[in-house]
Write an enzyme that holds these catalytic residues in place. Sequence first.
Site, PDB file in Angstrom:
ATOM      1  N   GLU A 102       1.030  -1.122   0.160  1.00 36.37           N
ATOM      2  CA  GLU A 102      -0.057  -0.041   0.003  1.00 36.37           C
ATOM      3  C   GLU A 102       0.875   1.171   0.096  1.00 36.37           C
ATOM      4  OE1 GLU A 102      -3.038   2.347   3.031  1.00 36.37           O
ATOM      5  OE2 GLU A 102      -2.385   0.000   3.500  1.00 36.37           O
ATOM      6  N   ASP A 104       0.553   4.972   0.597  1.00 38.78           N
ATOM      7  CA  ASP A 104      -0.519   6.179   0.891  1.00 38.78           C
ATOM      8  C   ASP A 104       0.057   7.453   0.441  1.00 38.78           C
ATOM      9  OD1 ASP A 104      -2.458   4.499   2.258  1.00 38.78           O
ATOM     10  OD2 ASP A 104      -1.253   4.669   4.200  1.00 38.78           O
ATOM     11  N   GLU A 107      -2.956  11.089   3.365  1.00 39.26           N
ATOM     12  CA  GLU A 107      -3.950  10.938   4.440  1.00 39.26           C
ATOM     13  C   GLU A 107      -4.017  11.914   5.145  1.00 39.26           C
ATOM     14  OE1 GLU A 107      -4.432   6.583   5.914  1.00 39.26           O
ATOM     15  OE2 GLU A 107      -2.435   6.942   6.081  1.00 39.26           O
ATOM     16  N   HIS A 118       3.810   1.468   2.710  1.00 38.21           N
ATOM     17  CA  HIS A 118       3.646   0.431   3.503  1.00 38.21           C
ATOM     18  C   HIS A 118       3.915  -0.826   2.805  1.00 38.21           C
ATOM     19  CE1 HIS A 118       1.285   2.338   6.435  1.00 38.21           C
ATOM     20  NE2 HIS A 118       0.788   3.098   5.819  1.00 38.21           N
TER      21      HIS A 118
END
Length: 371
Positions: A102, A104, A107, A118
């Site tokens: 993942e 991001d 956020e 991640h």
Amino acid sequence: MKGSNGQYSSVSPRLYLLGSDENYVMFKLLGQELSFDVDLSTLPCGENGALYFSEMDRTGGRNKDNTGGATYGSGYCDAQSPVQNWYNGTVNTSNKGYGCDEMDILEANSRANSFTPHPCLNGNCDKGGCGFNPYASGYTNYYGPGMKLDTSKPFTVVTRFATTDGTTTGTLSQITRHYIQNGQTIPSAAPAGDIITAAGCSSAASFGGLTEMGAALGRGMVLAFSIWNDAGGNMNWLDSGSNGPCSSTEGNPSNILANNPDTRVIFSNIRWGDIGSTAQVSGGGGVSSSSSSSTFKTSTTSSSSKLSSTTAVTTTSRASSTSTTTTTTLRTTGAAQTHWGQCGGQGWAGPTSCQAPYACATQNAWYAQCL
């Protein structure tokens, strides 16, 4: 979302981008950049407007028992290894978590933000990640309403995934963040730049580190949008304590429903392509005549989980309809933009005139195009 009884309830919509084949569009961003405009002005403490990528199966696990697949948002996974009713298209009778790489990209709410890789290796994922949060890094007066990066107004987010050899097949060496607001590049929070490096992600070595994150970006990942709040922890990991200026209880979902029931996040003018092709960043990243980028932009609100490659996207807690538009542009040097290229809009720092015989036509406050 406001129900038929006139009361608001807490919802967490998630949206994806589909191609004309009814499969997820796979973004390959290794050695590339992604930019978009975002309006987070209505998001209070405890709310999270997110734009990110997960390495999901492009079909959504479509099979004879799950013929809908990606069309119905199937096959979701992320680095938190969520336990769901379906495990990539198969009924999850074993109650397994489904984890995957993942990235991001953003956020955020109006008070704090972070971007975080991640990576996952052998089924194990770096749930915490090795991200960059300006406030957590000690730059407490950088991001927020009225600050250097003024979140009371829209701004542009540019994220670059540089490789060791400058190609789209090399090893990911760093992830760099830039911001543009009112046509001006906003200086980075950190003097050396808002950068995540392989060395800085050494804590994620057991999960493959930045190398594995780059490999996933090279293989292709699915774009996802979401807006959500955190009943278990009030989003303190993002915006409270050492991570942001919010109190530990300010982000309680009941407070958000009572005081900010109409929260929304607007993502628009999403562009991806060669580094330097999607946005003009002061101090580097100039546009090359051989660079190209693809664009889709936001004009209306959507609560649908089915998006096509021509769908305009706004993630919101309110239900409404969608409209469609898509643009593929070629960026060239010089004063005049090419046919179909962007030529204006708030935050745009590129050409504002068009090559003959085309004229710059305003589509909305954020986007004008050579038509």
